[in-house]
Write a protein that holds these residues in place. Structure first.
Motif, PDB file in Angstrom:
ATOM      1  N   LYS A 187     -57.783 -28.706  11.094  1.00 51.16           N
ATOM      2  CA  LYS A 187     -57.872 -28.040  12.385  1.00 51.16           C
ATOM      3  C   LYS A 187     -58.064 -26.529  12.254  1.00 51.16           C
ATOM      4  N   LYS A 188     -57.664 -25.967  11.133  1.00 52.00           N
ATOM      5  CA  LYS A 188     -57.795 -24.524  10.937  1.00 52.00           C
ATOM      6  C   LYS A 188     -59.024 -24.153  10.117  1.00 52.00           C
ATOM      7  N   ALA A 189     -59.833 -25.144   9.744  1.00 51.66           N
ATOM      8  CA  ALA A 189     -61.017 -24.870   8.917  1.00 51.66           C
ATOM      9  C   ALA A 189     -62.185 -25.707   9.420  1.00 51.66           C
ATOM     10  N   TYR A 190     -62.959 -25.139  10.334  1.00 55.36           N
ATOM     11  CA  TYR A 190     -64.122 -25.820  10.901  1.00 55.36           C
ATOM     12  C   TYR A 190     -65.098 -26.187   9.781  1.00 55.36           C
ATOM     13  N   ALA A 191     -65.577 -27.404   9.781  1.00 58.19           N
ATOM     14  CA  ALA A 191     -66.380 -27.909   8.668  1.00 58.19           C
ATOM     15  C   ALA A 191     -67.633 -27.085   8.417  1.00 58.19           C
ATOM     16  N   ALA A 192     -68.253 -26.557   9.479  1.00 58.82           N
ATOM     17  CA  ALA A 192     -69.485 -25.783   9.327  1.00 58.82           C
ATOM     18  C   ALA A 192     -69.224 -24.292   9.145  1.00 58.82           C
ATOM     19  N   ARG A 193     -67.980 -23.877   9.299  1.00 55.02           N
ATOM     20  CA  ARG A 193     -67.592 -22.460   9.104  1.00 55.02           C
ATOM     21  C   ARG A 193     -66.085 -22.430   8.826  1.00 55.02           C
ATOM     22  N   PRO A 194     -65.661 -22.669   7.574  1.00 51.79           N
ATOM     23  CA  PRO A 194     -64.250 -22.882   7.251  1.00 51.79           C
ATOM     24  C   PRO A 194     -63.315 -21.721   7.579  1.00 51.79           C
ATOM     25  N   ASP A 195     -63.846 -20.523   7.786  1.00 47.43           N
ATOM     26  CA  ASP A 195     -62.960 -19.401   8.110  1.00 47.43           C
ATOM     27  C   ASP A 195     -62.639 -19.334   9.600  1.00 47.43           C
ATOM     28  N   GLU A 196     -63.092 -20.315  10.357  1.00 51.15           N
ATOM     29  CA  GLU A 196     -62.818 -20.376  11.796  1.00 51.15           C
ATOM     30  C   GLU A 196     -62.060 -21.665  12.124  1.00 51.15           C
ATOM     31  N   PRO A 197     -61.117 -21.616  13.073  1.00 51.15           N
ATOM     32  CA  PRO A 197     -60.465 -22.853  13.509  1.00 51.15           C
ATOM     33  C   PRO A 197     -61.428 -23.722  14.309  1.00 51.15           C
ATOM     34  N   VAL A 198     -61.137 -24.996  14.392  1.00 46.12           N
ATOM     35  CA  VAL A 198     -62.010 -25.913  15.125  1.00 46.12           C
ATOM     36  C   VAL A 198     -61.994 -25.582  16.614  1.00 46.12           C
ATOM     37  N   ALA A 199     -60.810 -25.467  17.189  1.00 44.18           N
ATOM     38  CA  ALA A 199     -60.677 -25.209  18.618  1.00 44.18           C
ATOM     39  C   ALA A 199     -60.776 -23.715  18.893  1.00 44.18           C
ATOM     40  N   SER A 200     -61.989 -23.194  18.940  1.00 45.77           N
ATOM     41  CA  SER A 200     -62.193 -21.781  19.224  1.00 45.77           C
ATOM     42  C   SER A 200     -63.544 -21.593  19.899  1.00 45.77           C
ATOM     43  N   PHE A 201     -63.663 -20.531  20.678  1.00 45.09           N
ATOM     44  CA  PHE A 201     -64.903 -20.253  21.387  1.00 45.09           C
ATOM     45  C   PHE A 201     -65.763 -19.335  20.526  1.00 45.09           C
ATOM     46  N   ARG A 202     -66.392 -19.912  19.519  1.00 45.74           N
ATOM     47  CA  ARG A 202     -67.284 -19.178  18.623  1.00 45.74           C
ATOM     48  C   ARG A 202     -68.699 -19.678  18.870  1.00 45.74           C
ATOM     49  N   LEU A 203     -69.454 -18.935  19.637  1.00 47.44           N
ATOM     50  CA  LEU A 203     -70.748 -19.397  20.128  1.00 47.44           C
ATOM     51  C   LEU A 203     -71.777 -19.579  19.020  1.00 47.44           C
ATOM     52  N   VAL A 204     -71.958 -18.563  18.176  1.00 47.89           N
ATOM     53  CA  VAL A 204     -73.024 -18.592  17.178  1.00 47.89           C
ATOM     54  C   VAL A 204     -72.826 -19.715  16.172  1.00 47.89           C
ATOM     55  N   SER A 205     -71.633 -19.841  15.609  1.00 40.77           N
ATOM     56  CA  SER A 205     -71.403 -20.876  14.615  1.00 40.77           C
ATOM     57  C   SER A 205     -71.387 -22.275  15.222  1.00 40.77           C
ATOM     58  N   THR A 206     -71.343 -22.365  16.553  1.00 42.15           N
ATOM     59  CA  THR A 206     -71.358 -23.674  17.213  1.00 42.15           C
ATOM     60  C   THR A 206     -72.779 -24.150  17.473  1.00 42.15           C
ATOM     61  N   ILE A 207     -73.591 -23.320  18.107  1.00 41.84           N
ATOM     62  CA  ILE A 207     -74.949 -23.755  18.427  1.00 41.84           C
ATOM     63  C   ILE A 207     -75.940 -23.457  17.308  1.00 41.84           C
ATOM     64  N   MET A 208     -75.532 -22.638  16.331  1.00 37.48           N
ATOM     65  CA  MET A 208     -76.377 -22.345  15.171  1.00 37.48           C
ATOM     66  C   MET A 208     -75.600 -22.674  13.902  1.00 37.48           C
ATOM     67  N   PRO A 209     -75.249 -23.939  13.702  1.00 38.62           N
ATOM     68  CA  PRO A 209     -74.349 -24.285  12.603  1.00 38.62           C
ATOM     69  C   PRO A 209     -74.992 -24.269  11.227  1.00 38.62           C
ATOM     70  N   GLN A 210     -76.290 -24.389  11.145  1.00 32.69           N
ATOM     71  CA  GLN A 210     -76.942 -24.515   9.842  1.00 32.69           C
ATOM     72  C   GLN A 210     -77.434 -23.152   9.339  1.00 32.69           C
ATOM     73  N   GLY A 211     -76.679 -22.580   8.431  1.00 32.96           N
ATOM     74  CA  GLY A 211     -77.098 -21.332   7.821  1.00 32.96           C
ATOM     75  C   GLY A 211     -76.712 -20.073   8.565  1.00 32.96           C
ATOM     76  N   SER A 212     -76.112 -20.182   9.749  1.00 30.15           N
ATOM     77  CA  SER A 212     -75.780 -18.977  10.514  1.00 30.15           C
ATOM     78  C   SER A 212     -74.616 -18.219   9.900  1.00 30.15           C
ATOM     79  N   GLY A 213     -73.897 -18.865   8.974  1.00 26.87           N
ATOM     80  CA  GLY A 213     -72.764 -18.198   8.355  1.00 26.87           C
ATOM     81  C   GLY A 213     -73.159 -16.994   7.524  1.00 26.87           C
ATOM     82  N   LYS A 214     -74.422 -16.933   7.078  1.00 24.44           N
ATOM     83  CA  LYS A 214     -74.857 -15.814   6.246  1.00 24.44           C
ATOM     84  C   LYS A 214     -74.975 -14.516   7.029  1.00 24.44           C
ATOM     85  N   GLN A 215     -75.513 -14.585   8.228  1.00 19.21           N
ATOM     86  CA  GLN A 215     -75.717 -13.372   9.002  1.00 19.21           C
ATOM     87  C   GLN A 215     -75.516 -13.638  10.496  1.00 19.21           C
ATOM     88  N   PRO A 216     -74.308 -14.035  10.890  1.00 17.20           N
ATOM     89  CA  PRO A 216     -74.065 -14.350  12.297  1.00 17.20           C
ATOM     90  C   PRO A 216     -74.207 -13.148  13.212  1.00 17.20           C
TER      91      PRO A 216
END
Length: 401
Positions: free
Chosen positions: A32-61
């Protein structure tokens, strides 16, 4: 060390199981504290970029965040100054352009980006324009693009906005994503979700252009007392609406793609996803319509309430998307582990795109940071680097098969 979730052998230095993604250190089985597509973010959070741009957005969000922020600021300024044609055009195309640039930036589908984007965006946009023109013009609603009339809500309008528009528009948005997701090359869970987002933002773009064509063709209005209403409307239809449409359609398309190899097709989960998207659409359309009567026809209060209602729906939907994708990635990895491991990281030496640590053979997750390999564009998976092979074996304690 043995992973308690999938019973795979895990190196002692690992933080996460490289097969199923289980956090073997903290005991948080659901991560719950490590979102699979962005482990430094919790699952239940309002993180727009890493949600709708999950593939590769971690490099330069921040690149995408800044781009969206500039577009939003430009929209607000032009609307406040009464430059309504400019405000509508900027609002309508901002998110589609940023999202398409994201697809090119991460090279999501390798050498076929143009036909992929064209099929999901342009086709949906044309169908959206035709359908929106039919229901908004030919059915002669008693509402205008600002929403509401002085006479109050009409039952006929509510039926159109709560039933006809949500059902037909969602079926239109499913056409492109389902066609693409049924192709073997694009049958991945994340592909289906991304196709759905593309279709959703494309539909919203062309729908907004048709609904507000009077503003576009009417010329500059100049600064006035309606500036608050104008700003609220362009923000709602240019930024909030496409994110709602894209997220809801993306969830349904992801259910069509399914978890494992090959697409699942028209399963009960896909039907439930489509019904959920229709319900979200109906809540958005009906809520904005009814709130438009608060304070009188075309009042700023009603428009602002519509924005707040849209943000409330979007917030709930973003958390829902993150929960579904997170669970889907973990379940898919568990299924792959039961079959002996994934082929996602199968090069002579592959590295995690997020933390740049070496990946174990047939990994679904990075054993160091817990990032899902499936959240990385296919072109970046399994990149070989033979020169570093000695360091890899020393780090993992394993040899390549």
């Amino acid at each position: 060390m043995v992973c308690p979730r999938c019973n795979s052998d895990v190196p002692e230095v690992s933080h996460f199981c490289h097969h199923c993604g289980n956090d073997v250190r903290s005991g948080d089985a659901e991560r719950k504290k490590a979102y699979a597509a962005r482990p430094d973010e919790p699952v239940a959070s309002f993180r727009l970029v890493s949600t709708i741009m999950p593939q590769g957005s971690g490099k330069q969000p921040y690149t995408y965040k800044v781009a969206l922020g500039i577009a939003l600021l430009l929209t607000v300024i032009t609307a406040a100054l009464g430059a309504l044609p400019v405000a509508i055009m900027v609002a309508a195309f901002s998110i589609p352009i940023v999202y398409i640039l994201y697809l090119y930036d991460v090279n999501l589908w390798e050498d076929e980006p143009i036909p992929v984007v064209a099929a999901a965006f342009v086709l949906t946009g044309v169908l959206a324009a035709v359908f929106t023109w039919l229901w908004s013009d030919k059915l002669v609603l008693s509402i205008d693009t600002i929403g509401g009339t002085e006479a109050g809500p009409a039952a006929r309008d509510l039926l159109i906005l709560l039933l006809l528009v949500p059902v037909v528009s969602e079926l239109i948005r499913q056409v492109g994503p389902l066609y693409l997701a049924s192709r073997p090359r694009y049958d991945d869970l994340m592909d289906g979700f991304t196709f759905g987002v593309v279709a959703g933002v494309g539909f919203a773009c062309f729908e907004t252009l048709v609904l507000h064509w009077g503003w576009i063709s009417g010329g500059f209005a100049g600064p006035g007392s309606s500036a608050g209403t104008w700003i609220s409307i362009v923000v709602l239809h240019g930024f909030i609406k496409p994110l709602i449409y894209g997220s809801a359609t993306g969830l349904a398309a992801a259910e069509f793609s399914g978890l494992g190899e090959g697409y699942d097709g028209f399963t009960p989960r896909w039907v439930a996803g489509v019904i959920q998207a229709i319900l979200v659409n109906a809540l958005f359309q009906g809520g904005v319509y009814l709130l438009g009567f608060v304070g009188g026809h075309g009042s700023t209060v009603g428009s602002i309430l519509g924005v707040l209602w849209g943000l409330l729906l979007l917030g709930a939907l973003i958390i829902r998307v993150r929960s579904v994708l997170h669970k889907g990635l973990l379940e898919a990895a568990l299924e792959a582990a039961a079959r002996g491991g994934s082929n996602h990281a199968s090069g002579d030496l592959a590295f995690c795109s997020r933390c740049e640590m070496p990946l174990l053979p047939h990994s679904d997750f990075c054993s160091a940071c817990g990032n899902s390999v499936r959240s990385v564009p296919k072109s970046a998976r399994g990149v070989a680097a033979p020169a570093a092979a000695g360091g890899y074996e020393a780090t993992t304690g394993e040899t390549q098969a």
